[in-house]
Write an enzyme that holds these catalytic residues in place. Structure first.
Site, PDB file in Angstrom:
ATOM      1  N   GLU A 151      61.746  30.003   5.858  1.00 45.12           N
ATOM      2  CA  GLU A 151      60.943  30.556   5.057  1.00 45.12           C
ATOM      3  C   GLU A 151      59.726  31.472   5.651  1.00 45.12           C
ATOM      4  O   GLU A 151      59.672  31.109   6.750  1.00 45.12           O
ATOM      5  CB  GLU A 151      60.194  29.501   4.233  1.00 45.12           C
ATOM      6  CG  GLU A 151      59.560  28.392   5.053  1.00 45.12           C
ATOM      7  CD  GLU A 151      58.800  27.385   4.098  1.00 45.12           C
ATOM      8  OE1 GLU A 151      57.798  27.751   3.520  1.00 45.12           O
ATOM      9  OE2 GLU A 151      59.008  26.189   4.121  1.00 45.12           O
ATOM     10  N   CYS A 176      79.697  36.166   1.198  1.00 46.73           N
ATOM     11  CA  CYS A 176      79.737  37.679   1.135  1.00 46.73           C
ATOM     12  C   CYS A 176      79.690  38.162  -0.382  1.00 46.73           C
ATOM     13  O   CYS A 176      79.858  39.529  -0.639  1.00 46.73           O
ATOM     14  CB  CYS A 176      81.081  38.122   1.604  1.00 46.73           C
ATOM     15  SG  CYS A 176      81.122  37.725   3.529  1.00 46.73           S
TER      16      CYS A 176
END
Length: 323
Positions: free
Chosen positions: A85, A111
């Protein structure tokens, strides 16, 4: 956006020669088995994948003729991240100069992230929550490449361990972005007609990776991935989707093995399947939009395009776009 530094598969063969000799493996496996001749990396003194994502986002806005202040949502669909984060989205949001009113967050799904992000953005546009969305994916494979090379060069490595990490060396770096808006306000645009998604998440241990390496059951991933794609294709046909004669099939770029298997199973004409993995490698979720972007000049209004992908986990998605 193409990352500037080329890294050839021949270079990897040079680095791994002693390991290949010890294991009795031939050179050129990446080229002959995967069809990957090279991949790209960001320059070490550059801003890397974040700057690549910013540049791709700005380019997409300019080509779409949309101002940054018009964007109501920005999604980063990258696998790559430097930290847990904050999100990668905030850095790209800031770098592009998007307004404070623009919602921003990451969507990570191996993906398939970019395709999933487009579906989420399209739904929010359709609901009237926003007017325009920007989807970005920017990948950096250099860390996993270096970590993989170091492990494959170590004394005592077995053939099975080498082959388990083989796929890591097909990864590449690059960035792509797309602007989405209402089709009734942009008749000149390219319309997302709809999509089909399916999951086979009991296969979630077949390919597991981070910056330190990607460990893949190659045979299991191919076999189960093909089962998922084939069943999704057949279900789509039963539900009224006819994708047997598309003008272009834009696939997530993995390797010769995967492309050949999918085209054979679905009876897809190979000459309608553009390839970028031979020179760019597998650029994760950015692979599919990069490949589509390279086809823009050869596509004409009304052409039917099918975006197809399989992501580790396993998930698959097929999205039809009317050009």
């Amino acid at each position: 956006m193409t990352a500037p530094i080329e890294v050839t598969s021949a270079f990897y063969d040079e680095q791994l020669k002693s390991t290949l000799d010890r294991l009795g493996l031939p050179e050129g496996l990446l080229q002959r088995v995967a069809g990957v001749e090279s991949r790209r990396n960001w320059a070490e003194d550059s801003g890397g994948f974040v700057e690549g994502g910013i540049a791709a986002g700005k380019k997409a806005l300019a080509e779409a003729g949309i101002e940054a202040q018009q964007i109501g949502l920005m999604i980063n669909a990258s696998v790559t991240r430097a930290n847990l984060e904050p999100s990668v989205a905030v850095s790209i949001h800031d770098g592009i100069g998007l307004p404070s009113s623009a919602m921003n967050f990451d969507i990570a799904n191996a993906c398939l992230g970019f395709v999933n992000a487009m579906a989420v953005a399209a739904t929010m546009i359709e609901s009237g929550a926003i007017e325009y969305a920007l989807v970005v994916a920017s990948e950096d494979a250099s860390k996993v490449q270096r970590a993989t090379l170091n492990r494959l060069q170590r004394e005592g490595i077995t053939r099975a361990e080498y082959l388990e990490e083989f796929a890591s060396l097909t990864l590449g770096s690059g960035a792509a972005a797309a602007v989405l808006g209402r089709s009734d306000k942009h008749p000149e645009g390219h319309r997302i007609l709809g999509s089909v998604t399916r999951a086979a998440t009991w296969n979630h241990k077949l390919c597991v990776g981070d910056h330190d390496g990607m460990f893949t059951d190659t045979a299991g991933l191919l076999s189960n991935g093909m089962q998922l794609v084939t069943s999704a294709w057949e279900e789509a046909h039963e539900n009224g989707w006819d994708w047997t004669d598309m003008d272009r099939y834009i696939m997530h770029q993995v390797s010769d093995v995967h492309v050949n298997a999918i085209t054979k199973a679905a009876k897809i004409p190979m000459d309608r399947v553009p390839k970028t993995y031979p020179e760019l490698g597998n650029v994760g979720p950015a692979s599919l939009p990069i490949t589509l972007a390279r086809e823009v000049e050869s596509l004409k209004s009304g052409d039917r395009v099918l975006a197809m992908g399989v992501g580790s986990g396993l998930n698959t998605s097929m999205t039809e776009i009317i050009w």
